[in-house]
Design a protein around this motif. Structure first.
Motif, PDB file in Angstrom:
ATOM      1  N   LEU A  18      10.660  -3.074 -11.902  1.00 36.90           N
ATOM      2  CA  LEU A  18      11.094  -1.725 -11.545  1.00 36.90           C
ATOM      3  C   LEU A  18       9.960  -0.937 -10.883  1.00 36.90           C
ATOM      4  N   SER A  19       8.748  -1.060 -11.414  1.00 33.57           N
ATOM      5  CA  SER A  19       7.604  -0.358 -10.820  1.00 33.57           C
ATOM      6  C   SER A  19       7.344  -0.836  -9.394  1.00 33.57           C
ATOM      7  N   VAL A  20       7.440  -2.134  -9.189  1.00 33.03           N
ATOM      8  CA  VAL A  20       7.227  -2.680  -7.847  1.00 33.03           C
ATOM      9  C   VAL A  20       8.324  -2.205  -6.902  1.00 33.03           C
ATOM     10  N   GLN A  21       9.567  -2.206  -7.374  1.00 33.93           N
ATOM     11  CA  GLN A  21      10.673  -1.743  -6.544  1.00 33.93           C
ATOM     12  C   GLN A  21      10.498  -0.269  -6.170  1.00 33.93           C
ATOM     13  N   LYS A  22      10.054   0.552  -7.130  1.00 31.90           N
ATOM     14  CA  LYS A  22       9.846   1.973  -6.835  1.00 31.90           C
ATOM     15  C   LYS A  22       8.707   2.155  -5.831  1.00 31.90           C
ATOM     16  N   ALA A  23       7.673   1.337  -5.941  1.00 29.18           N
ATOM     17  CA  ALA A  23       6.564   1.411  -4.985  1.00 29.18           C
ATOM     18  C   ALA A  23       7.050   1.059  -3.582  1.00 29.18           C
ATOM     19  N   MET A  24       7.865   0.026  -3.480  1.00 32.48           N
ATOM     20  CA  MET A  24       8.387  -0.370  -2.174  1.00 32.48           C
ATOM     21  C   MET A  24       9.297   0.708  -1.608  1.00 32.48           C
ATOM     22  N   THR A  25      10.061   1.367  -2.459  1.00 30.46           N
ATOM     23  CA  THR A  25      10.914   2.464  -2.012  1.00 30.46           C
ATOM     24  C   THR A  25      10.064   3.584  -1.420  1.00 30.46           C
ATOM     25  N   LEU A  26       8.946   3.903  -2.061  1.00 32.36           N
ATOM     26  CA  LEU A  26       8.041   4.924  -1.524  1.00 32.36           C
ATOM     27  C   LEU A  26       7.501   4.517  -0.155  1.00 32.36           C
ATOM     28  N   LEU A  27       7.071   3.278  -0.038  1.00 33.42           N
ATOM     29  CA  LEU A  27       6.509   2.809   1.231  1.00 33.42           C
ATOM     30  C   LEU A  27       7.542   2.868   2.349  1.00 33.42           C
ATOM     31  N   LYS A  28       8.770   2.505   2.033  1.00 36.01           N
ATOM     32  CA  LYS A  28       9.832   2.558   3.045  1.00 36.01           C
ATOM     33  C   LYS A  28      10.157   4.003   3.396  1.00 36.01           C
ATOM     34  N   ARG A  29      10.249   4.840   2.380  1.00 36.36           N
ATOM     35  CA  ARG A  29      10.567   6.250   2.611  1.00 36.36           C
ATOM     36  C   ARG A  29       9.518   6.916   3.500  1.00 36.36           C
ATOM     37  N   ASP A  30       8.258   6.556   3.278  1.00 30.60           N
ATOM     38  CA  ASP A  30       7.166   7.165   4.027  1.00 30.60           C
ATOM     39  C   ASP A  30       6.893   6.479   5.362  1.00 30.60           C
ATOM     40  N   GLY A  31       7.676   5.446   5.676  1.00 30.62           N
ATOM     41  CA  GLY A  31       7.537   4.801   6.968  1.00 30.62           C
ATOM     42  C   GLY A  31       6.459   3.747   7.062  1.00 30.62           C
ATOM     43  N   TYR A  32       5.946   3.302   5.928  1.00 33.86           N
ATOM     44  CA  TYR A  32       4.914   2.263   5.947  1.00 33.86           C
ATOM     45  C   TYR A  32       5.509   0.863   5.977  1.00 33.86           C
ATOM     46  N   ALA A  33       6.746   0.721   5.516  1.00 32.29           N
ATOM     47  CA  ALA A  33       7.339  -0.602   5.398  1.00 32.29           C
ATOM     48  C   ALA A  33       8.796  -0.573   5.832  1.00 32.29           C
ATOM     49  N   ILE A  34       9.271  -1.732   6.236  1.00 27.78           N
ATOM     50  CA  ILE A  34      10.686  -1.913   6.547  1.00 27.78           C
ATOM     51  C   ILE A  34      11.137  -3.204   5.877  1.00 27.78           C
ATOM     52  N   SER A  35      12.423  -3.277   5.576  1.00 28.57           N
ATOM     53  CA  SER A  35      12.988  -4.477   4.959  1.00 28.57           C
ATOM     54  C   SER A  35      13.807  -5.240   5.975  1.00 28.57           C
TER      55      SER A  35
END
Length: 128
Positions: free
Chosen positions: A46-63
């Protein structure tokens, strides 16, 4: 961070942001898998998923479904003059990733709205 205690998912997200800013992870590179991040940070899924959500929200990552998460492409190249006064104000990554994250959030909200509307309609039909 001025005495602020970060939650595990915030620590993970900030560590990955720093890897991206420093060039350790470049646009298009695959981000570490959930299993790798769980082991590295001793974190829950869950912590990792929330971190990835932050990165995507902030434009650092895409899936890319079925392929994983990747560092988002940058719209600008600050490497030309990293010392310029505007370099700090330039987004680290492009707007494309932000738009994609917003579209996903909107689609999820629409799905929730549609499900709620169906429930209300079912209750109204059964109550009359």
């Amino acid at each position: 961070m001025g005495g602020t205690v970060l939650l595990t998912f915030e620590v993970i997200a900030e560590a990955l942001r720093e890897r991206i800013r420093s060039g350790g992870l470049r646009p298009g590179d695959a981000l570490p898998t959930q299993a790798v991040l769980m082991a590295e940070f001793g974190a829950s899924s869950l912590s990792v998923q929330k971190a990835m959500t932050l990165l995507k929200r902030d434009g650092y990552a895409i899936s890319h479904p079925g392929k994983g998460a990747f560092v988002a492409q940058s719209d600008v190249d600050t490497a030309e003059d990293p010392g310029s006064p505007d370099a700090e104000n330039v987004p680290v990554v492009g707007t494309t990733a932000r738009v994609e994250a917003l579209e996903l959030a909107l689609a999820e909200a629409l799905d929730q709205f549609t499900a709620l509307r169906a429930r209300v309609e079912a209750l109204e039909a059964g109550g009359t």
